[in-house]
Motif scaffolding. Sequence first.
Motif, PDB file in Angstrom:
ATOM      1  N   UNK A 152     -15.206   5.779   4.650  1.00 55.59           N
ATOM      2  CA  UNK A 152     -14.653   4.546   4.040  1.00 55.59           C
ATOM      3  C   UNK A 152     -14.225   4.618   2.498  1.00 55.59           C
ATOM      4  N   UNK A 153     -14.941   5.628   1.928  1.00 57.71           N
ATOM      5  CA  UNK A 153     -14.699   5.687   0.371  1.00 57.71           C
ATOM      6  C   UNK A 153     -13.614   6.626   0.153  1.00 57.71           C
ATOM      7  N   UNK A 154     -12.917   7.153   0.888  1.00 56.96           N
ATOM      8  CA  UNK A 154     -11.667   8.086   0.708  1.00 56.96           C
ATOM      9  C   UNK A 154     -10.562   7.052   0.327  1.00 56.96           C
ATOM     10  N   UNK A 155      -9.728   7.716  -0.857  1.00 54.89           N
ATOM     11  CA  UNK A 155      -8.528   6.871  -1.558  1.00 54.89           C
ATOM     12  C   UNK A 155      -7.188   7.690  -0.956  1.00 54.89           C
ATOM     13  N   UNK A 156      -6.417   6.905  -0.855  1.00 53.29           N
ATOM     14  CA  UNK A 156      -5.007   7.380  -0.457  1.00 53.29           C
ATOM     15  C   UNK A 156      -4.043   7.693  -1.910  1.00 53.29           C
ATOM     16  N   UNK A 157      -3.406   8.712  -1.907  1.00 53.09           N
ATOM     17  CA  UNK A 157      -2.655   8.730  -3.064  1.00 53.09           C
ATOM     18  C   UNK A 157      -1.241   9.052  -2.747  1.00 53.09           C
ATOM     19  N   UNK A 158      -0.147   8.591  -3.368  1.00 53.94           N
ATOM     20  CA  UNK A 158       1.169   8.826  -3.114  1.00 53.94           C
ATOM     21  C   UNK A 158       1.827   8.861  -4.401  1.00 53.94           C
ATOM     22  N   UNK A 159       3.101   9.647  -4.683  1.00 55.08           N
ATOM     23  CA  UNK A 159       3.450  10.025  -5.834  1.00 55.08           C
ATOM     24  C   UNK A 159       4.979   9.544  -6.114  1.00 55.08           C
ATOM     25  N   UNK A 160       5.570   9.183  -4.596  1.00 54.97           N
ATOM     26  CA  UNK A 160       6.968   8.507  -4.708  1.00 54.97           C
ATOM     27  C   UNK A 160       7.055   7.346  -4.239  1.00 54.97           C
ATOM     28  N   UNK A 161       7.643   6.444  -5.138  1.00 58.44           N
ATOM     29  CA  UNK A 161       8.563   6.805  -6.278  1.00 58.44           C
ATOM     30  C   UNK A 161       7.675   6.686  -7.341  1.00 58.44           C
ATOM     31  N   UNK A 162       6.271   6.509  -7.546  1.00 55.96           N
ATOM     32  CA  UNK A 162       5.530   6.675  -8.605  1.00 55.96           C
ATOM     33  C   UNK A 162       4.106   6.550  -8.024  1.00 55.96           C
ATOM     34  N   UNK A 163       3.211   7.221  -8.991  1.00 57.48           N
ATOM     35  CA  UNK A 163       1.717   7.270  -8.679  1.00 57.48           C
ATOM     36  C   UNK A 163       1.274   6.125  -8.236  1.00 57.48           C
ATOM     37  N   UNK A 164       0.483   6.011  -7.160  1.00 52.54           N
ATOM     38  CA  UNK A 164      -0.335   5.053  -6.424  1.00 52.54           C
ATOM     39  C   UNK A 164      -1.443   5.358  -5.874  1.00 52.54           C
ATOM     40  N   UNK A 165      -2.773   4.835  -6.138  1.00 49.93           N
ATOM     41  CA  UNK A 165      -3.826   5.259  -5.698  1.00 49.93           C
ATOM     42  C   UNK A 165      -4.471   4.002  -4.885  1.00 49.93           C
ATOM     43  N   UNK A 166      -4.907   4.011  -3.649  1.00 47.33           N
ATOM     44  CA  UNK A 166      -5.484   2.815  -3.152  1.00 47.33           C
ATOM     45  C   UNK A 166      -6.640   3.103  -2.109  1.00 47.33           C
ATOM     46  N   UNK A 167      -7.506   2.076  -2.074  1.00 46.00           N
ATOM     47  CA  UNK A 167      -8.715   2.442  -1.160  1.00 46.00           C
ATOM     48  C   UNK A 167      -8.216   2.110   0.379  1.00 46.00           C
ATOM     49  N   UNK A 168      -8.756   3.237   1.078  1.00 43.47           N
ATOM     50  CA  UNK A 168      -8.500   3.222   2.534  1.00 43.47           C
ATOM     51  C   UNK A 168      -9.196   1.863   3.153  1.00 43.47           C
ATOM     52  N   UNK A 169     -10.331   1.541   2.770  1.00 47.24           N
ATOM     53  CA  UNK A 169     -11.286   0.873   3.289  1.00 47.24           C
ATOM     54  C   UNK A 169     -10.761  -0.613   2.833  1.00 47.24           C
ATOM     55  N   UNK A 170     -10.266  -0.922   1.626  1.00 46.44           N
ATOM     56  CA  UNK A 170      -9.958  -2.064   1.155  1.00 46.44           C
ATOM     57  C   UNK A 170      -8.649  -2.467   1.951  1.00 46.44           C
ATOM     58  N   UNK A 171      -7.727  -1.645   2.068  1.00 48.26           N
ATOM     59  CA  UNK A 171      -6.359  -1.860   2.491  1.00 48.26           C
ATOM     60  C   UNK A 171      -6.737  -2.225   4.243  1.00 48.26           C
ATOM     61  N   UNK A 172      -7.849  -1.602   4.751  1.00 45.23           N
ATOM     62  CA  UNK A 172      -7.985  -1.636   6.161  1.00 45.23           C
ATOM     63  C   UNK A 172      -8.630  -3.314   6.411  1.00 45.23           C
ATOM     64  N   UNK A 173      -9.495  -3.820   5.455  1.00 49.61           N
ATOM     65  CA  UNK A 173      -9.989  -4.949   5.735  1.00 49.61           C
ATOM     66  C   UNK A 173      -9.347  -6.339   5.181  1.00 49.61           C
ATOM     67  N   UNK A 174      -8.485  -6.019   4.021  1.00 45.44           N
ATOM     68  CA  UNK A 174      -8.336  -7.176   3.144  1.00 45.44           C
ATOM     69  C   UNK A 174      -7.656  -8.190   4.010  1.00 45.44           C
ATOM     70  N   UNK A 175      -6.951  -8.061   5.084  1.00 46.28           N
ATOM     71  CA  UNK A 175      -6.368  -9.197   5.753  1.00 46.28           C
ATOM     72  C   UNK A 175      -7.219  -9.560   7.137  1.00 46.28           C
ATOM     73  N   UNK A 176      -8.373  -9.135   7.141  1.00 43.06           N
ATOM     74  CA  UNK A 176      -8.994  -9.344   8.493  1.00 43.06           C
ATOM     75  C   UNK A 176      -9.875 -10.586   8.118  1.00 43.06           C
ATOM     76  N   UNK A 177      -9.815 -11.575   8.993  1.00 42.63           N
ATOM     77  CA  UNK A 177     -10.923 -12.884   8.832  1.00 42.63           C
ATOM     78  C   UNK A 177     -12.210 -12.275   8.818  1.00 42.63           C
TER      79      UNK A 177
END
Length: 199
Positions: A129-154
């Motif tokens: 859950x502590x792992x973060x995703x990184x993409x570079x196209x079209x620009x650098x973006x770092x996001x928490x895998x855990x937060x993305x997973x739960x942010x829309x859950x009730x």
Amino acid sequence: QNVVDLLLTEKKEGLMNLETYSDFQKKSERIKNDLLRFLLEASASGKKVVAYGAAAKGNTLMNFAGIKRDSISFVCDAAKAKQNKFLPGTHIPIYHPEKLILEPVDYIIIFPWNIADEIKENLRKQINYKTQFVTFIPELRIESAWMEKIKNLPAIFLDRDGVINKDIGYFTDPAKLLIPASSINGLRKLNEAGFQLII
């Protein structure tokens, strides 16, 4: 007629203009520099970086940036034909995605950026859950895998004493904590129904 249509499309997209390629060079250099800066900072912080997707587009970027195994430990790919081999030029090893379960990492760079959302959704089921995703196209973006997973859950907020465990008053010995089987089953059903449990 197909050739004529293709030429018109290329002209419309600016492929006949020198400025288009000059801009592409600038964008490529920016992406390369962002990638190198990220890897240097991660290394200085003692973070482990790996990648997902042994795709040609990602390998082109890595070779363009001069990246080697000392910056990215390994790459995971679901294609059996690519596993237990090495990326050309960088010589970074390619493994089955299950390695991400056996060996937790800090960052996963997703090189097939065109299907990044699909890959992230699949990886969330198996990574730390502590792992973060990184993409570079079209620009650098770092996001928490855990937060993305739960942010829309009730979410359901639950008290502990007398709700989840048997209320026996104040205690300091964990061995005295009594949680009925009915509580465990209820929490499991709430979790399976897609709720975040906050106690």
